[in-house]
Scaffold this active site. Structure first.
Site, PDB file in Angstrom:
ATOM      1  N   ASP A 167       0.447   1.293  15.257  1.00  0.00           N
ATOM      2  CA  ASP A 167       1.403   1.259  14.151  1.00  0.00           C
ATOM      3  C   ASP A 167       2.176   2.574  14.085  1.00  0.00           C
ATOM      4  O   ASP A 167       1.783   3.586  14.694  1.00  0.00           O
ATOM      5  CB  ASP A 167       0.607   1.037  12.852  1.00  0.00           C
ATOM      6  CG  ASP A 167       1.427   0.419  11.740  1.00  0.00           C
ATOM      7  OD1 ASP A 167       2.659   0.338  11.859  1.00  0.00           O
ATOM      8  OD2 ASP A 167       0.811   0.014  10.729  1.00  0.00           O
ATOM      9  N   ASP A 170       6.442  -7.006   8.109  1.00  0.00           N
ATOM     10  CA  ASP A 170       5.359  -7.013   7.126  1.00  0.00           C
ATOM     11  C   ASP A 170       5.518  -8.157   6.138  1.00  0.00           C
ATOM     12  O   ASP A 170       4.623  -8.422   5.346  1.00  0.00           O
ATOM     13  CB  ASP A 170       5.356  -5.689   6.349  1.00  0.00           C
ATOM     14  CG  ASP A 170       4.643  -4.593   7.118  1.00  0.00           C
ATOM     15  OD1 ASP A 170       3.931  -4.921   8.087  1.00  0.00           O
ATOM     16  OD2 ASP A 170       4.791  -3.420   6.746  1.00  0.00           O
TER      17      ASP A 170
HETATM   18  C1  DGJ Z   1       2.086  -1.445   8.369  1.00  0.00           C
HETATM   19  C2  DGJ Z   1       1.794  -2.663   9.196  1.00  0.00           C
HETATM   20  O1  DGJ Z   1       2.964  -3.358   9.489  1.00  0.00           O
HETATM   21  C3  DGJ Z   1       0.794  -3.533   8.446  1.00  0.00           C
HETATM   22  O2  DGJ Z   1       0.561  -4.709   9.161  1.00  0.00           O
HETATM   23  C4  DGJ Z   1      -0.468  -2.744   8.271  1.00  0.00           C
HETATM   24  O3  DGJ Z   1      -1.060  -2.482   9.506  1.00  0.00           O
HETATM   25  C5  DGJ Z   1      -0.204  -1.451   7.530  1.00  0.00           C
HETATM   26  N1  DGJ Z   1       0.867  -0.709   8.144  1.00  0.00           N
HETATM   27  C6  DGJ Z   1      -1.436  -0.601   7.464  1.00  0.00           C
HETATM   28  O4  DGJ Z   1      -1.211   0.632   6.935  1.00  0.00           O
END
Ligand code: DGJ
Length: 697
Positions: free
Chosen positions: A448, A517
């Site tokens: 990430d 997200d």
């Molecule tokens: C952003 C990601 O897109 C989410 O899926 C998740 O992993 C969060 N970060 C965790 O902090």
């Protein structure tokens, strides 16, 4: 033969297209033709050097393959440099060509300075795609400062009035499909975010304003790069249209020391006369055949803990979730954020990549053993490029982050960005994650990256500090490539707060991408539609979550996520037995059609998206099987059935059709029937259906 070279002309041929370039009467390397395949004798000669006035001379009109800033040309250049003596223009002349198989290299050299520019073309005949990149070499004794180094400019057939299609958005709302007519001037799409960004995709499609999914000439392309990039769609003052693409020159420079070379990212482009759908499929085919790792292996159904447990993970609860996930058919259990030292919320922990001793007093081993005992593989979330000020790593190395010493260090989500341009930072990350992967049986990594850059300083840079934008990305690639090479069994997922780093640079290293997200089913359909224009379904991870459960039934949410690499992100500890049973049945249905979705061809069906209807169809490579997903997001209560004509089938083979949702069976009918007459499917105002077609003869 894909490349024909004769008399200072080079013709690149793919199955259905021709791309031609050559030297004009003034010796400039110019574009000659790009489009539907043409016989060699029909390829137009280089346009004559035409000038009308001192303000509009021949050089300005020449469609140069790699225009430099310099001389009497005032269009967007591909390359700009400043030499050690202060000269700021280039004068590139052709010096030689070489063809090796499917690769053409054309070398230009400055008339005065020892800068060579090698244009490298590669032909992917089966996919109708040509790629380009550029190698700059300083053969002189003094440094040269590069101030722009695009990968390519793509010239469209003479004319203006072209329409540009692109994908734009923001965090939580990525990849919205946009179309606009190009008018005089330069339209810029770009990223200044250090990643390829949520804001724009490094992708374009251009048509004459008349192409639809199945018809019309479309020129399309992308840049395989995970950092700052720029696209310039230019309509010149004399009605020509061109698309430049490459590294963003905003706040950018590169010091090319004597003897050094610099290689740009790869730009790719293709042409089809069969509309936007065909353009997507050519890109998908190219990506699966030549870019995405393990693109012949359908992706595992995964579970991800994020939306269920956020930062409050612990051993008992993750084991309980894993047990529930295995019961419905999940194959890979991924623990997301929150598992490492001090990570109680987003204010601490990033940088310290050991299991939190309160949440995991016995380390990760018991959880991994539990997951594997259930027949699943174990995966883990990491965010290596980041550090919280409240972490041991930052306390030890405050100088490792991007910053300008006198300025406050702005945090985003309470975190700072490690400067991955620095080899010591790269080495540190390789060491930390090599250890993590060596000491634990981890089969999947979700990488990430959760903030955009602010003070992009590199105070003790050994060279031009504005190289940081590019060196950072090469640093990210080096860490990924090294870890991938050392841990060959691991599957990698790219994520940057959703789709902030989805591009063909990272997808050469990541089996799959988390594209947003936003997991609300309606938003997702739109985002996934955008994604399908560039990336194949096998790369698009899609979770069924509890978001929008009040508006969309479980089967609807599953059908949306089945259009990619299915995952579950719901809190399974809350699900009742009926939901668990329904989910298990839907996952079983998905597994039966997964090879068609991941390895087959994708068609966006004509079902009036403007009215809240979506239709996606996937057809196996041999056209013997197909699966269709139909969606209606809203509508009146008494609503007519949805009529849809299918695509991609063999016209004279017979297919049966089963509505997996209702059990109804239709046919057999010929492929021609399903494609020309179509099928009526009764859908409620908010509803979905999954149809399967199988060939009977
Ligand atoms: C952003 C990601 O897109 C989410 O899926 C998740 O992993 C969060 N970060 C965790 O902090």
């Amino acid at each position: 033969m894909t490349i024909t070279a004769s008399q200072n002309a080079w013709i690149l041929e793919t199955r259905n297209t021709t791309y031609a370039l050559g030297l004009d009467e003034a010796g400039l390397l110019v574009h000659r033709y790009w489009g539907e395949r043409l016989a060699l004798h029909d390829i137009p000669p280089p346009p004559p050097m035409r000038g009308w006035a001192s303000f509009s001379n021949g050089a300005h009109h020449a469609p140069e393959e790699y225009p430099a800033y310099g001389g009497m040309s005032f269009n967007e250049p591909c390359v700009k440099a400043t030499f050690a003596d202060g000269t700021r223009t280039l004068d590139l002349r052709f010096v030689g060509a070489a063809v090796h198989g499917d690769e053409l290299r054309l070398t230009l050299r400055d008339a005065v300075y020892a800068l060579t520019v090698t244009l490298v073309y590669r032909v992917y005949a089966a996919e109708d795609i040509v790629t380009r990149h550029v190698v700059l070499h300083n053969a002189g004794a003094a440094a040269i400062t590069m101030e722009r180094a695009f990968s390519a400019v793509w010239h469209l057939p003479h004319g203006d009035g072209y329409r540009l299609s692109h994908l734009a958005g923001r965090w939580y709302d990525e990849m919205n499909y946009q179309q606009e007519t190009l008018t005089a001037g330069v339209k810029v799409l770009e990223s200044r975010r250090l990643t390829s960004s949520h804001t724009h995709q490094p992708w374009f499609a251009v048509d004459r304003g008349d192409a639809d999914e199945t018809r019309g000439a479309v020129w399309f392309g992308a840049l395989a790069w995970s950092g700052n990039w720029k696209l310039t769609a230019e309509v010149t003052d004399y009605q020509t249209t061109r698309i430049g693409i490459g590294l963003n020159d905003w706040d950018w420079a590169w010091q090319l020391a004597p003897g050094e070379t610099f290689t740009t990212p790869v730009a790719l482009a293709g042409y089809t006369s069969d509309g936007m759908g065909a353009a997507s499929r050519l890109l998908h085919r190219w990506a699966r055949a030549h870019v995405v790792p393990r693109a012949d292996e359908p992706r595992r159904v995964l579970y991800n803990s994020w939306e269920a447990t956020f930062f409050s993970v612990n051993e008992t609860q993750q084991m309980a979730l894993a047990t529930r996930a295995a019961a419905i058919g999940v194959e890979l259990f991924v623990m997301d954020d929150g598992w490492f030292k001090g990570r109680v919320d987003d204010k601490a922990g990033l940088g310290d990549w050991t299991p939190d001793s309160v949440k995991f007093p016995r380390g990760l081993a018991p959880l991994i053993a539990h997951v594997e005992g259930l027949g699943m593989r174990f995966g883990l979330w990491i965010e290596p490029e980041m550090v919280n000020p409240n972490s041991d790593l930052y306390r030890a190395h405050p100088d490792w982050v991007l910053h300008f010493p006198p300025r406050p260090r702005s945090t985003g989500r309470h975190q700072l960005i490690l400067n991955l341009a620095r080899p010591d930072v790269q080495d540190h990350l390789i060491g930390v994650f090599d250890k993590l992967l060596s000491e634990n049986r981890i089969g999947f990594i979700k990488w990430d990256m959760n903030r955009a850059p602010s003070e992009p300083g590199w105070p003790d840079a050994p060279r031009e500090p504005r190289e940081v934008w590019t060196r950072y990305v090469y640093g990210v690639y080096r860490v990924w490539d090294t870890l991938r090479a050392r841990h060959r069994d691991v599957i990698w997922q790219t994520c940057s707060g959703g789709g902030g780093r989805t591009d063909y640079g990272i997808l050469a290293r990541a089996e799959q991408a988390w594209i947003s997200d936003n997991t609300h089913a309606d938003a997702r359909l739109r985002i996934q539609d955008g994604c399908s224009r560039v990336y194949p379904a096998i790369t698009m991870e899609a979770w069924v979550t509890d978001a929008s459960e009040d508006r969309f039934p479980l089967a609807f949410r599953f059908h949306v996520s089945m259009c990619g690499a299915l995952g579950i992100g719901a809190n399974l500890l809350r699900w009742g037995e009926s939901e668990m049973g329904a989910a298990a049945a839907l996952i079983a249905q998905y597994k039966a059609v997964r090879p068609i979705i991941h390895l087959g061809e994708c068609y966006r069906l004509d079902v009036a998206a403007a009215e809240g209807q979506y239709g996606m169809q996937y057809v196996s490579g041999d056209e013997s099987e197909s699966v269709v997903f139909l969606f209606r997001l809203h509508g009146a209560e008494r609503i007519p059935p949805l009529r849809v004509r299918l695509m991609g089938l063999t016209p004279d083979r017979l297919y049966t059709l089963t509505n997996t949702t209702t059990g109804a069976a239709l046919g057999p009918h010929t492929g021609a029937y399903w494609m020309r007459v179509g099928v009526e499917v009764a859908l409620p105002a908010i509803g979905s259906a999954m149809l399967r077609l199988r060939v009977v003869s």
